[in-house]
Design a protein around this motif. Structure first.
Motif, PDB file in Angstrom:
ATOM      1  N   TYR A  79      -2.202  -4.302  11.277  1.00 17.90           N
ATOM      2  CA  TYR A  79      -1.899  -5.277  10.231  1.00 17.90           C
ATOM      3  C   TYR A  79      -1.050  -5.902  11.017  1.00 17.90           C
ATOM      4  CZ  TYR A  79      -4.463  -1.805   7.167  1.00 17.90           C
ATOM      5  OH  TYR A  79      -5.089  -1.366   6.488  1.00 17.90           O
ATOM      6  N   PRO A 135     -10.174   0.329   8.048  1.00 18.38           N
ATOM      7  CA  PRO A 135      -8.784  -0.223   8.209  1.00 18.38           C
ATOM      8  C   PRO A 135      -8.442  -0.383   9.822  1.00 18.38           C
ATOM      9  CG  PRO A 135      -8.837   1.866   7.317  1.00 18.38           C
ATOM     10  CD  PRO A 135     -10.121   1.478   7.373  1.00 18.38           C
ATOM     11  N   ALA A 186      -6.359  -7.367   8.788  1.00 15.35           N
ATOM     12  CA  ALA A 186      -6.884  -6.980   7.153  1.00 15.35           C
ATOM     13  C   ALA A 186      -7.221  -5.123   7.436  1.00 15.35           C
ATOM     14  CB  ALA A 186      -6.448  -6.967   6.710  1.00 15.35           C
ATOM     15  N   THR A 194      -5.240 -13.504   8.339  1.00 12.75           N
ATOM     16  CA  THR A 194      -4.420 -12.305   8.671  1.00 12.75           C
ATOM     17  C   THR A 194      -6.165 -10.855   8.734  1.00 12.75           C
ATOM     18  OG1 THR A 194      -3.155 -12.779   7.274  1.00 12.75           O
ATOM     19  CG2 THR A 194      -3.827 -10.293   7.029  1.00 12.75           C
ATOM     20  N   ASP A 230      -9.161 -13.473   4.726  1.00 11.62           N
ATOM     21  CA  ASP A 230      -8.109 -13.312   5.188  1.00 11.62           C
ATOM     22  C   ASP A 230      -7.573 -14.778   6.008  1.00 11.62           C
ATOM     23  OD1 ASP A 230      -7.780 -10.839   4.578  1.00 11.62           O
ATOM     24  OD2 ASP A 230      -9.327  -9.867   6.260  1.00 11.62           O
TER      25      ASP A 230
END
Length: 386
Positions: free
Chosen positions: A244, A237, A226, A224, A215
């Protein structure tokens, strides 16, 4: 057909008693009775009950479940929907420590908004405002789940709130520039990259512990979010869709991550900041054994007081306490972005807030710009008189 009749009887003490009986049939056609001390209460209840029967949502007292039963259903629903272990544990604590002891025996059919208001007031007498707010919101979610399952006609807790002023919330605590520099300068090679990402990218502790190399785009200078690691070390998650997000990172952070990637312990999860075996770092261990000692080493700490005096260790040195949690480094990132005139929407996205109101509540006080305000007012004045 529903009716209301007056009942008169004599008590064992010889006193004449009066009550009003509502005689009606529920949605299944079964005959039901409900007694009231006053006729106007019976009239009001029958009006509501008739409407509920017509909609197929009425539940007679004898058939109603209790708040405890509904709370158990709520927790089981969370487990069935694979909510995080920490979330389920929190639900159970709210149920067992705050809701069931005070209101658990109450039947849902007898629960009303005034009763929930009284429950809230009782909480405020024995709990903090923050905890009372959490409990009332939990009760509302419990009743919402019960309503979806047909156990109650309405959620009478939906509009009951615990009011909190801005003074109750408090302002975020942000380390100074000198403190942040000291942390970076004193961090060892294995901790420095995590500290820099925390300071310059504003990730939550769970997001740092769950961040993967996959990521991180070192060429594009972005990372990122994620996934995250909960307090039990389970990967899942982000807690919301806003979690996100992709955040740009500065060249010094990229350079530090390039260096660290060559030394980073390898593991099946591909984590950027793993433990020595390549697995998820335990949050408590990370704070107690690494982050807090770093702060003491860097002088970002305060003496532990005992009876108003610094507490001393066996060697006679003052015992020091770390000044900040990891969340304060996240606030440092937000404050730096604000200082560079970031727009509010971009700040909300980069910091991972679900809504702009939360961003304003958290960082609004940092957005004051006396010089900018003065320039704006002068320009507006000139524009109107042009």
């Amino acid at each position: 057909m529903a009716s209301i009749r007056k009942r008169i009887w004599t008590s064992p003490k010889g006193e004449e008693k009066t009550a009003w009986i509502v005689d009606y049939r529920d949605g299944a056609g079964a005959r039901r009775f409900k007694q009231f001390a006053r006729k106007k209460d019976a009239d009001a209840w029958l009006t509501t009950a008739a409407w509920e029967v017509s909609r197929g949502t009425h539940t007679a007292d004898s058939q109603s479940i209790t708040v405890k039963d509904a709370a158990d259903i709520w927790v089981k629903a969370a487990e069935a929907n694979d909510r995080e272990r920490g979330t389920i544990q929190q639900y159970k604590q709210l149920r067992d420590l705050h809701i069931v002891p005070l209101i658990g025996a109450e039947k849902l059919s007898r629960l009303s908004a005034p009763k929930v208001e009284a429950f809230r007031d009782q909480l405020l007498e024995t709990r903090s405002k923050a905890m009372a707010g959490k409990v009332v919101r939990a009760l509302s979610r419990i009743l919402g789940e019960a309503q979806r399952r047909g156990h109650v006609a309405q959620n009478v807790a939906r509009d009951v709130k615990v009011a909190r002023s801005s003074r109750d919330r408090g302002r975020v605590v942000i380390p100074t520039k000198a403190e942040l520099k000291a942390l970076v300068d004193h961090a060892d090679d294995s901790l420095k990259p995590l500290i820099m990402v925390a300071i310059f990218a504003g990730l939550r502790a769970s997001e740092l512990r769950g961040l993967r190399w996959a990521d991180i785009d070192l060429k594009g200078a972005t990372l990122t979010v994620a996934q995250r690691a909960d307090k039990y070390g389970h990967i899942g998650p982000p807690k919301s869709d806003a979690g996100y997000r992709t955040i740009p990172i500065a060249k010094p952070v990229v350079a530090e991550l390039r260096r660290w990637k060559l030394q980073c312990p390898k593991g099946d999860l591909g984590l950027a900041f793993p433990n020595r075996e390549g697995g998820v770092q335990d949050y408590s261990h990370l704070m107690k054994r690494r982050i807090n000692p770093l702060q003491v080493k860097a002088g970002v700490c305060d003496p532990v007081l005992a009876d108003g005096k610094p507490k001393l260790d066996k060697k006679g040195a003052a015992v020091m306490r770390a000044r900040y949690g990891l969340h304060s480094l996240r606030h440092a990132a937000a404050s730096a972005w604000i200082a560079q005139k970031i727009d509010l929407k971009r700040l909300q996205v980069w910091i991972g807030h679900e809504n702009i109101q939360l961003t304003l509540d958290t960082y609004g006080h940092l957005m004051a710009d006396a010089e900018g305000d003065a320039a704006l007012i002068e320009a507006a004045h000139a524009e109107l008189l042009a």
